[in-house]
Design a protein around this motif. Structure first.
Motif, PDB file in Angstrom:
ATOM      1  N   ARG A  36       0.727  -0.992  -0.030  1.00 34.79           N
ATOM      2  CA  ARG A  36      -0.185   0.185  -0.111  1.00 34.79           C
ATOM      3  C   ARG A  36       0.930   1.320  -0.379  1.00 34.79           C
ATOM      4  NH1 ARG A  36      -4.875  -0.595  -1.799  1.00 34.79           N
ATOM      5  NH2 ARG A  36      -5.308   1.692  -0.398  1.00 34.79           N
ATOM      6  N   GLY A  37       0.313   2.397  -0.854  1.00 41.03           N
ATOM      7  CA  GLY A  37       1.191   3.991  -0.872  1.00 41.03           C
ATOM      8  C   GLY A  37       0.610   4.378   0.465  1.00 41.03           C
ATOM      9  N   LEU A  38       1.376   5.711   0.754  1.00 40.73           N
ATOM     10  CA  LEU A  38       1.243   6.447   1.907  1.00 40.73           C
ATOM     11  C   LEU A  38       2.072   7.342   1.289  1.00 40.73           C
ATOM     12  CD1 LEU A  38       1.766   5.261   5.617  1.00 40.73           C
ATOM     13  CD2 LEU A  38      -0.349   5.336   4.142  1.00 40.73           C
ATOM     14  N   ARG A  39       1.042   8.411   0.720  1.00 38.63           N
ATOM     15  CA  ARG A  39       1.848  10.323   0.230  1.00 38.63           C
ATOM     16  C   ARG A  39       1.885  11.113   1.142  1.00 38.63           C
ATOM     17  NH1 ARG A  39      -3.063   8.912  -3.549  1.00 38.63           N
ATOM     18  NH2 ARG A  39      -3.960   9.823  -2.481  1.00 38.63           N
ATOM     19  N   ALA A  40       0.699  10.563   2.162  1.00 34.95           N
ATOM     20  CA  ALA A  40       1.073  11.850   3.032  1.00 34.95           C
ATOM     21  C   ALA A  40       0.626  11.166   4.242  1.00 34.95           C
ATOM     22  CB  ALA A  40      -0.174  13.096   2.348  1.00 34.95           C
ATOM     23  N   VAL A  41       0.037  11.761   5.079  1.00 34.99           N
ATOM     24  CA  VAL A  41       0.027  11.639   6.984  1.00 34.99           C
ATOM     25  C   VAL A  41      -1.445  11.067   6.821  1.00 34.99           C
ATOM     26  CG1 VAL A  41      -0.473  12.205   8.881  1.00 34.99           C
ATOM     27  CG2 VAL A  41       1.631  12.674   7.898  1.00 34.99           C
ATOM     28  N   SER A  42      -2.526  11.954   5.412  1.00 37.66           N
ATOM     29  CA  SER A  42      -3.504  12.431   5.524  1.00 37.66           C
ATOM     30  C   SER A  42      -4.108  10.931   5.521  1.00 37.66           C
ATOM     31  CB  SER A  42      -4.333  13.370   4.920  1.00 37.66           C
ATOM     32  OG  SER A  42      -3.435  12.870   3.355  1.00 37.66           O
ATOM     33  N   ASP A  43      -3.004  10.409   4.566  1.00 41.14           N
ATOM     34  CA  ASP A  43      -4.549   8.837   4.328  1.00 41.14           C
ATOM     35  C   ASP A  43      -2.960   7.992   4.583  1.00 41.14           C
ATOM     36  OD1 ASP A  43      -3.271   9.115   1.453  1.00 41.14           O
ATOM     37  OD2 ASP A  43      -2.076   8.861   0.927  1.00 41.14           O
ATOM     38  N   PHE A  44      -2.992   8.119   6.133  1.00 37.99           N
ATOM     39  CA  PHE A  44      -2.455   7.351   7.239  1.00 37.99           C
ATOM     40  C   PHE A  44      -3.528   6.566   7.437  1.00 37.99           C
ATOM     41  CE2 PHE A  44      -1.272   5.996  11.515  1.00 37.99           C
ATOM     42  CZ  PHE A  44      -0.822   4.796  10.775  1.00 37.99           C
ATOM     43  N   GLU A  45      -4.994   6.811   8.239  1.00 40.05           N
ATOM     44  CA  GLU A  45      -5.934   6.560   9.367  1.00 40.05           C
ATOM     45  C   GLU A  45      -6.623   5.761   8.063  1.00 40.05           C
ATOM     46  OE1 GLU A  45      -9.962   8.796  11.402  1.00 40.05           O
ATOM     47  OE2 GLU A  45      -8.323   9.605  11.124  1.00 40.05           O
ATOM     48  N   PHE A  46      -6.836   6.321   7.070  1.00 43.42           N
ATOM     49  CA  PHE A  46      -7.841   5.010   6.249  1.00 43.42           C
ATOM     50  C   PHE A  46      -6.724   3.875   6.196  1.00 43.42           C
ATOM     51  CE2 PHE A  46      -8.278   3.731   1.938  1.00 43.42           C
ATOM     52  CZ  PHE A  46      -9.804   2.565   1.609  1.00 43.42           C
ATOM     53  N   GLU A  47      -5.356   3.892   5.482  1.00 44.85           N
ATOM     54  CA  GLU A  47      -4.606   3.345   5.626  1.00 44.85           C
ATOM     55  C   GLU A  47      -4.451   1.958   6.203  1.00 44.85           C
ATOM     56  OE1 GLU A  47      -3.756   1.809   2.338  1.00 44.85           O
ATOM     57  OE2 GLU A  47      -4.699   3.482   1.117  1.00 44.85           O
ATOM     58  N   PHE A  48      -4.218   2.245   8.061  1.00 48.54           N
ATOM     59  CA  PHE A  48      -4.110   1.600   9.151  1.00 48.54           C
ATOM     60  C   PHE A  48      -5.778   0.758   9.294  1.00 48.54           C
ATOM     61  CE2 PHE A  48      -4.764   1.282  13.610  1.00 48.54           C
ATOM     62  CZ  PHE A  48      -3.203   0.534  13.458  1.00 48.54           C
ATOM     63  N   GLN A  49      -6.869   1.502   8.632  1.00 46.62           N
ATOM     64  CA  GLN A  49      -7.866   1.035   9.090  1.00 46.62           C
ATOM     65  C   GLN A  49      -8.170  -0.181   7.868  1.00 46.62           C
ATOM     66  OE1 GLN A  49     -11.974   3.403   8.389  1.00 46.62           O
ATOM     67  NE2 GLN A  49     -13.005   1.815   9.418  1.00 46.62           N
ATOM     68  N   LEU A  50      -7.905  -0.458   6.991  1.00 44.52           N
ATOM     69  CA  LEU A  50      -7.876  -1.473   5.673  1.00 44.52           C
ATOM     70  C   LEU A  50      -6.533  -1.976   6.216  1.00 44.52           C
ATOM     71  CD1 LEU A  50      -9.183  -1.710   3.180  1.00 44.52           C
ATOM     72  CD2 LEU A  50      -7.367  -0.806   1.802  1.00 44.52           C
ATOM     73  N   ALA A  51      -5.577  -1.818   6.189  1.00 44.35           N
ATOM     74  CA  ALA A  51      -5.071  -3.207   7.491  1.00 44.35           C
ATOM     75  C   ALA A  51      -5.360  -3.981   7.794  1.00 44.35           C
ATOM     76  CB  ALA A  51      -3.572  -2.615   7.531  1.00 44.35           C
ATOM     77  N   SER A  52      -5.962  -3.632   9.433  1.00 45.61           N
ATOM     78  CA  SER A  52      -6.287  -3.794  10.443  1.00 45.61           C
ATOM     79  C   SER A  52      -7.255  -4.697   9.848  1.00 45.61           C
ATOM     80  CB  SER A  52      -6.816  -2.470  11.563  1.00 45.61           C
ATOM     81  OG  SER A  52      -5.292  -1.606  11.883  1.00 45.61           O
ATOM     82  N   MET A  53      -8.577  -4.666   9.193  1.00 44.01           N
ATOM     83  CA  MET A  53      -9.457  -5.280   9.163  1.00 44.01           C
ATOM     84  C   MET A  53      -8.718  -6.164   8.106  1.00 44.01           C
ATOM     85  SD  MET A  53     -12.586  -5.666   8.789  1.00 44.01           S
ATOM     86  CE  MET A  53     -13.815  -4.326   9.110  1.00 44.01           C
TER      87      MET A  53
END
Length: 163
Positions: free
Chosen positions: A91-108
């Protein structure tokens, strides 16, 4: 000691495939012997290009990378990854703003299948602001998107916006 997984999967809508996506795929190829670029059908996003067109464009753009395989899918990502023998989701993280969604997705995804890990990569600094949504918006309004996409994708976008 465990060895690195043989295969990773990098999934997205890729509507269109951008230089940022390509950068992450190339970074993934430095870490894993094979990266499967999984193009999501994702009809809920009302893609500009059909799934078949997105798979074909990505296949053409990535053809120089023999260890990058492009496939379309319309199932749960963790199920598709397991079916293809991929034990890592990139998964790519462009900015801090991506982190919350990506963290939730990874956890799921971990909850759905704990044998598949998620690895986050950051793009080169010159790609951090590039997103497919912005590319489409700029293109729709007549702006030059050629710096943000491969020439084949640029041609396909020009054809779409002329219609």
């Amino acid at each position: 000691m465990n060895s690195l997984p043989e295969r990773a999967i990098y999934a997205g809508t890729f509507d269109p495939l951008t230089t940022g996506h390509i950068d992450l795929i190339e970074r993934g190829l430095k870490l894993f012997p094979e990266v499967i670029v999984a193009v999501a059908a994702n009809p809920g996003k009302s893609p500009l290009f059909s799934l078949e067109d997105r798979v074909e464009l990505a296949s053409q753009v990535l053809s120089k990378h023999g260890n990058a395989k492009v496939v379309g899918f319309s199932t749960l990502l963790v199920d598709f990854a397991q079916q293809l023998g991929a034990s890592v989701i990139l998964r790519g993280l462009r900015a801090v703003s991506d982190f919350e969604f990506e963290f939730q997705l990874a956890s799921m995804n971990r909850r759905l299948n704990s044998s598949i890990e998620t690895v986050f990569l950051t793009p080169a600094e010159n790609h951090t602001f590039v997103s497919a949504s912005l590319v489409k918006e700029i293109g729709r309004l007549g702006g030059d998107v050629s710096p943000f996409v491969h020439p084949l994708v640029f041609d396909a976008l020009c054809e779409k916006f002329e219609q």
